[in-house]
Design an enzyme around this catalytic site. Structure first.
Site, PDB file in Angstrom:
ATOM      1  N   LYS A   1       0.843  -1.201   0.000  1.00 40.41           N
ATOM      2  CA  LYS A   1       0.000   0.000   0.000  1.00 40.41           C
ATOM      3  C   LYS A   1       0.874   1.245   0.000  1.00 40.41           C
ATOM      4  O   LYS A   1       1.772   1.385   0.823  1.00 40.41           O
ATOM      5  CB  LYS A   1      -0.913   0.001   1.241  1.00 40.41           C
ATOM      6  CG  LYS A   1      -1.787   1.252   1.348  1.00 40.41           C
ATOM      7  CD  LYS A   1      -2.798   1.137   2.479  1.00 40.41           C
ATOM      8  CE  LYS A   1      -2.303   1.644   3.801  1.00 40.41           C
ATOM      9  NZ  LYS A   1      -2.088   3.092   3.871  1.00 40.41           N
TER      10      LYS A   1
ATOM     11  N   ASP B   1      -3.428   4.293  -1.993  1.00 37.13           N
ATOM     12  CA  ASP B   1      -4.339   4.756  -0.939  1.00 37.13           C
ATOM     13  C   ASP B   1      -4.314   6.284  -0.879  1.00 37.13           C
ATOM     14  O   ASP B   1      -3.747   6.875   0.029  1.00 37.13           O
ATOM     15  CB  ASP B   1      -3.873   4.121   0.383  1.00 37.13           C
ATOM     16  CG  ASP B   1      -4.710   4.533   1.576  1.00 37.13           C
ATOM     17  OD1 ASP B   1      -5.854   4.981   1.392  1.00 37.13           O
ATOM     18  OD2 ASP B   1      -4.206   4.399   2.713  1.00 37.13           O
ATOM     19  N   LEU B   2      -4.935   6.924  -1.881  1.00 40.32           N
ATOM     20  CA  LEU B   2      -4.933   8.396  -1.924  1.00 40.32           C
ATOM     21  C   LEU B   2      -6.308   8.978  -1.571  1.00 40.32           C
ATOM     22  O   LEU B   2      -6.453  10.196  -1.502  1.00 40.32           O
ATOM     23  CB  LEU B   2      -4.458   8.894  -3.299  1.00 40.32           C
ATOM     24  CG  LEU B   2      -2.996   8.515  -3.626  1.00 40.32           C
ATOM     25  CD1 LEU B   2      -2.590   9.062  -4.996  1.00 40.32           C
ATOM     26  CD2 LEU B   2      -2.023   9.001  -2.558  1.00 40.32           C
ATOM     27  N   LYS B   3      -7.272   8.134  -1.341  1.00 38.99           N
ATOM     28  CA  LYS B   3      -8.597   8.565  -0.833  1.00 38.99           C
ATOM     29  C   LYS B   3      -9.118   9.800  -1.561  1.00 38.99           C
ATOM     30  O   LYS B   3      -9.354  10.850  -0.959  1.00 38.99           O
ATOM     31  CB  LYS B   3      -8.538   8.839   0.671  1.00 38.99           C
ATOM     32  CG  LYS B   3      -8.096   7.661   1.515  1.00 38.99           C
ATOM     33  CD  LYS B   3      -8.181   7.978   3.004  1.00 38.99           C
ATOM     34  CE  LYS B   3      -7.707   6.844   3.870  1.00 38.99           C
ATOM     35  NZ  LYS B   3      -6.237   6.633   3.862  1.00 38.99           N
TER      36      LYS B   3
ATOM     37  N   HIS C   1     -11.376  12.599  -3.141  1.00 39.07           N
ATOM     38  CA  HIS C   1     -12.648  13.210  -2.733  1.00 39.07           C
ATOM     39  C   HIS C   1     -12.717  14.576  -3.397  1.00 39.07           C
ATOM     40  O   HIS C   1     -12.070  15.530  -2.955  1.00 39.07           O
ATOM     41  CB  HIS C   1     -12.674  13.348  -1.198  1.00 39.07           C
ATOM     42  CG  HIS C   1     -13.989  13.809  -0.645  1.00 39.07           C
ATOM     43  ND1 HIS C   1     -14.244  13.865   0.707  1.00 39.07           N
ATOM     44  CD2 HIS C   1     -15.126  14.220  -1.245  1.00 39.07           C
ATOM     45  CE1 HIS C   1     -15.485  14.292   0.914  1.00 39.07           C
ATOM     46  NE2 HIS C   1     -16.032  14.531  -0.261  1.00 39.07           N
ATOM     47  N   ASP C   2     -13.486  14.690  -4.480  1.00 36.76           N
ATOM     48  CA  ASP C   2     -13.546  15.939  -5.244  1.00 36.76           C
ATOM     49  C   ASP C   2     -14.788  15.865  -6.124  1.00 36.76           C
ATOM     50  O   ASP C   2     -15.600  14.949  -5.959  1.00 36.76           O
ATOM     51  CB  ASP C   2     -12.249  16.075  -6.077  1.00 36.76           C
ATOM     52  CG  ASP C   2     -11.863  17.529  -6.321  1.00 36.76           C
ATOM     53  OD1 ASP C   2     -12.749  18.311  -6.713  1.00 36.76           O
ATOM     54  OD2 ASP C   2     -10.683  17.865  -6.145  1.00 36.76           O
TER      55      ASP C   2
ATOM     56  N   PRO D   1     -17.083  14.887  -9.273  1.00 33.78           N
ATOM     57  CA  PRO D   1     -17.033  13.612  -9.998  1.00 33.78           C
ATOM     58  C   PRO D   1     -16.035  13.584 -11.149  1.00 33.78           C
ATOM     59  O   PRO D   1     -15.253  12.626 -11.293  1.00 33.78           O
ATOM     60  CB  PRO D   1     -18.473  13.435 -10.500  1.00 33.78           C
ATOM     61  CG  PRO D   1     -19.302  14.120  -9.466  1.00 33.78           C
ATOM     62  CD  PRO D   1     -18.490  15.327  -9.035  1.00 33.78           C
TER      63      PRO D   1
ATOM     64  N   THR E   1     -11.547   6.122  10.708  1.00 27.84           N
ATOM     65  CA  THR E   1     -11.665   5.594  12.081  1.00 27.84           C
ATOM     66  C   THR E   1     -11.138   6.591  13.110  1.00 27.84           C
ATOM     67  O   THR E   1     -11.367   6.426  14.302  1.00 27.84           O
ATOM     68  CB  THR E   1     -10.913   4.260  12.234  1.00 27.84           C
ATOM     69  OG1 THR E   1      -9.621   4.418  11.692  1.00 27.84           O
ATOM     70  CG2 THR E   1     -11.641   3.135  11.534  1.00 27.84           C
TER      71      THR E   1
ATOM     72  N   ARG F   1      -2.914  -6.396  14.427  1.00 33.48           N
ATOM     73  CA  ARG F   1      -1.692  -6.652  15.185  1.00 33.48           C
ATOM     74  C   ARG F   1      -1.569  -8.144  15.483  1.00 33.48           C
ATOM     75  O   ARG F   1      -2.478  -8.712  16.109  1.00 33.48           O
ATOM     76  CB  ARG F   1      -1.707  -5.882  16.526  1.00 33.48           C
ATOM     77  CG  ARG F   1      -1.497  -4.376  16.370  1.00 33.48           C
ATOM     78  CD  ARG F   1      -0.093  -4.052  15.902  1.00 33.48           C
ATOM     79  NE  ARG F   1       0.119  -2.640  15.652  1.00 33.48           N
ATOM     80  CZ  ARG F   1      -0.026  -2.035  14.472  1.00 33.48           C
ATOM     81  NH1 ARG F   1      -0.416  -2.734  13.424  1.00 33.48           N
ATOM     82  NH2 ARG F   1       0.226  -0.751  14.330  1.00 33.48           N
TER      83      ARG F   1
ATOM     84  N   GLN G   1      -2.411   2.196  17.537  1.00 35.73           N
ATOM     85  CA  GLN G   1      -3.687   1.604  17.114  1.00 35.73           C
ATOM     86  C   GLN G   1      -4.474   1.138  18.349  1.00 35.73           C
ATOM     87  O   GLN G   1      -3.918   0.560  19.270  1.00 35.73           O
ATOM     88  CB  GLN G   1      -3.440   0.385  16.204  1.00 35.73           C
ATOM     89  CG  GLN G   1      -2.805   0.723  14.872  1.00 35.73           C
ATOM     90  CD  GLN G   1      -3.804   1.251  13.844  1.00 35.73           C
ATOM     91  OE1 GLN G   1      -4.937   1.588  14.185  1.00 35.73           O
ATOM     92  NE2 GLN G   1      -3.374   1.337  12.595  1.00 35.73           N
TER      93      GLN G   1
ATOM     94  N   GLY H   1       1.195  -2.634   8.688  1.00 33.81           N
ATOM     95  CA  GLY H   1       2.384  -1.811   8.478  1.00 33.81           C
ATOM     96  C   GLY H   1       3.522  -2.207   9.390  1.00 33.81           C
ATOM     97  O   GLY H   1       4.268  -3.162   9.140  1.00 33.81           O
ATOM     98  N   ARG H   2       3.635  -1.476  10.505  1.00 30.32           N
ATOM     99  CA  ARG H   2       4.811  -1.602  11.363  1.00 30.32           C
ATOM    100  C   ARG H   2       5.143  -2.998  11.883  1.00 30.32           C
ATOM    101  O   ARG H   2       6.333  -3.295  12.017  1.00 30.32           O
ATOM    102  CB  ARG H   2       4.710  -0.565  12.494  1.00 30.32           C
ATOM    103  CG  ARG H   2       4.878   0.850  11.952  1.00 30.32           C
ATOM    104  CD  ARG H   2       4.325   1.905  12.879  1.00 30.32           C
ATOM    105  NE  ARG H   2       2.874   1.851  12.928  1.00 30.32           N
ATOM    106  CZ  ARG H   2       2.109   2.659  13.662  1.00 30.32           C
ATOM    107  NH1 ARG H   2       2.692   3.577  14.417  1.00 30.32           N
ATOM    108  NH2 ARG H   2       0.800   2.549  13.647  1.00 30.32           N
TER     109      ARG H   2
HETATM  110  O1  C5P Z   1       1.671   0.381  10.970  1.00 29.16           O
HETATM  111  P1  C5P Z   1       0.206   0.049  10.964  1.00 29.16           P
HETATM  112  O2  C5P Z   1      -0.077  -1.434  10.840  1.00 29.16           O
HETATM  113  O3  C5P Z   1      -0.535   0.689  12.111  1.00 29.16           O
HETATM  114  O4  C5P Z   1      -0.314   0.732   9.606  1.00 29.16           O
HETATM  115  C1  C5P Z   1      -1.661   0.742   9.246  1.00 29.16           C
HETATM  116  C2  C5P Z   1      -1.843   1.441   7.939  1.00 29.16           C
HETATM  117  O5  C5P Z   1      -3.244   1.514   7.669  1.00 29.16           O
HETATM  118  C3  C5P Z   1      -1.342   2.885   7.889  1.00 29.16           C
HETATM  119  O6  C5P Z   1      -0.931   3.163   6.553  1.00 29.16           O
HETATM  120  C4  C5P Z   1      -2.572   3.688   8.246  1.00 29.16           C
HETATM  121  O7  C5P Z   1      -2.551   4.984   7.706  1.00 29.16           O
HETATM  122  C5  C5P Z   1      -3.663   2.869   7.579  1.00 29.16           C
HETATM  123  N1  C5P Z   1      -4.989   3.042   8.145  1.00 29.16           N
HETATM  124  C6  C5P Z   1      -5.278   2.812   9.477  1.00 29.16           C
HETATM  125  N2  C5P Z   1      -6.539   2.991   9.949  1.00 29.16           N
HETATM  126  C7  C5P Z   1      -7.517   3.387   9.118  1.00 29.16           C
HETATM  127  C8  C5P Z   1      -7.248   3.612   7.781  1.00 29.16           C
HETATM  128  C9  C5P Z   1      -5.954   3.430   7.316  1.00 29.16           C
HETATM  129  O8  C5P Z   1      -4.394   2.427  10.231  1.00 29.16           O
HETATM  130  N3  C5P Z   1      -8.737   3.511   9.591  1.00 29.16           N
END
Ligand code: C5P
Length: 230
Positions: free
Chosen positions: A33, A60-62, A64-65, A67, A119, A180, A189, A209-210
């Site tokens: 991503k 993942d650029l979301k 919103h503008d 149409p 979220t 996780r 998170q 991610g991490r």
């Molecule tokens: O490192 P981690 O697992 O927390 O990364 C989660 C990824 O998902 C990040 O790129 C974060 O911006 C994205 N994300 C999120 N929660 C959301 C939407 C996107 O953690 N509700």
């Protein structure tokens, strides 16, 4: 194309760092991503490079503008060869339908999904911008609007996955961050789920991610997660 359910978030400030991580991964065994930070710093080139290396990319650029603007941005993303992209459902049905139409009907078109509510939004923020009702009801309503507009699915929290799966059926893609593995630290998170729990709840793809990018051996961390969801 990979058949992995794991999407690794490349949250890096430079293409060097992102490509360095990608070098340690197998494109058959994960997808990647790319979000706003990396894209704003490194542009489409990092996307094209990773697509060229065989990775499926979720851009993942979301968007919103209006149409027309969103439709053209989505067509541009498709030209980069991405596997998945997203828009904000709050842009409305016309915006989502225009975005979808811009991708055509071929079976290998990119997936188009929507963000319902971020979220990070709590009830106070929700009330401040004048939205009515509860956050959960709004998420479910926006997911229906997304589905009715012909999109492929939504990004959602794993906590919402089972309800969304029940309402939207088997073919609607649910992409869940906030994952996780049982043995990893939560970081910033909250209300996380393990990979196995999220899939059990109905998630289609896990954004992680991490726990992988921060591991000493990212491929080993990925393998451990694969084993936990066999
Ligand atoms: O490192 P981690 O697992 O927390 O990364 C989660 C990824 O998902 C990040 O790129 C974060 O911006 C994205 N994300 C999120 N929660 C959301 C939407 C996107 O953690 N509700």
């Amino acid at each position: 194309m990979s058949d992995s359910k794991i999407i690794i978030a490349l949250d890096y400030p430079s293409s060097e760092a992102a490509l360095d991580l990608a070098k340690q991964l197998d494109p058959q065994r994960c997808r990647l991503k790319i979000g706003k930070e990396l894209f704003t710093r490194s542009g489409p080139q990092v996307v094209e490079t990773l697509v060229g290396q065989g990775f499926d990319i979720f851009l993942d650029l979301k968007y919103h503008d209006i149409p027309n603007t969103v439709a053209k941005a989505c067509a541009a993303a498709a030209d980069l060869g991405v596997w998945m992209m997203n828009v904000h459902a709050l842009g409305g049905a016309d915006m989502m339908a225009a975005a979808k139409e811009s991708l055509g009907n071929q079976s290998d078109r990119p997936l188009l999904i929507a963000v319902t509510l971020l979220t990070s939004m709590d009830q106070t923020t929700f009330d401040q911008i004048g939205l009515q009702g509860s956050i959960t009801d709004t998420v479910l309503r926006l997911a229906k609007l997304t589905d009715d507009s012909g999109l492929d699915g939504v990004v959602c929290s794993a906590q919402e996955a089972s309800q969304l799966r029940a309402q939207r059926g088997e073919n609607f893609q649910l992409i869940t961050p906030g994952i996780r593995p049982a043995d990893s630290i939560q970081g910033d998170q909250h209300r996380t789920m393990t990979p196995a729990e999220a899939l059990q709840a109905g998630s289609s793809y896990l954004v992680i991610g991490r726990p992988i990018t921060g591991a000493e051996n990212p491929m080993a961390a990925l393998e451990a997660i694969e084993n936990s969801i066999l």
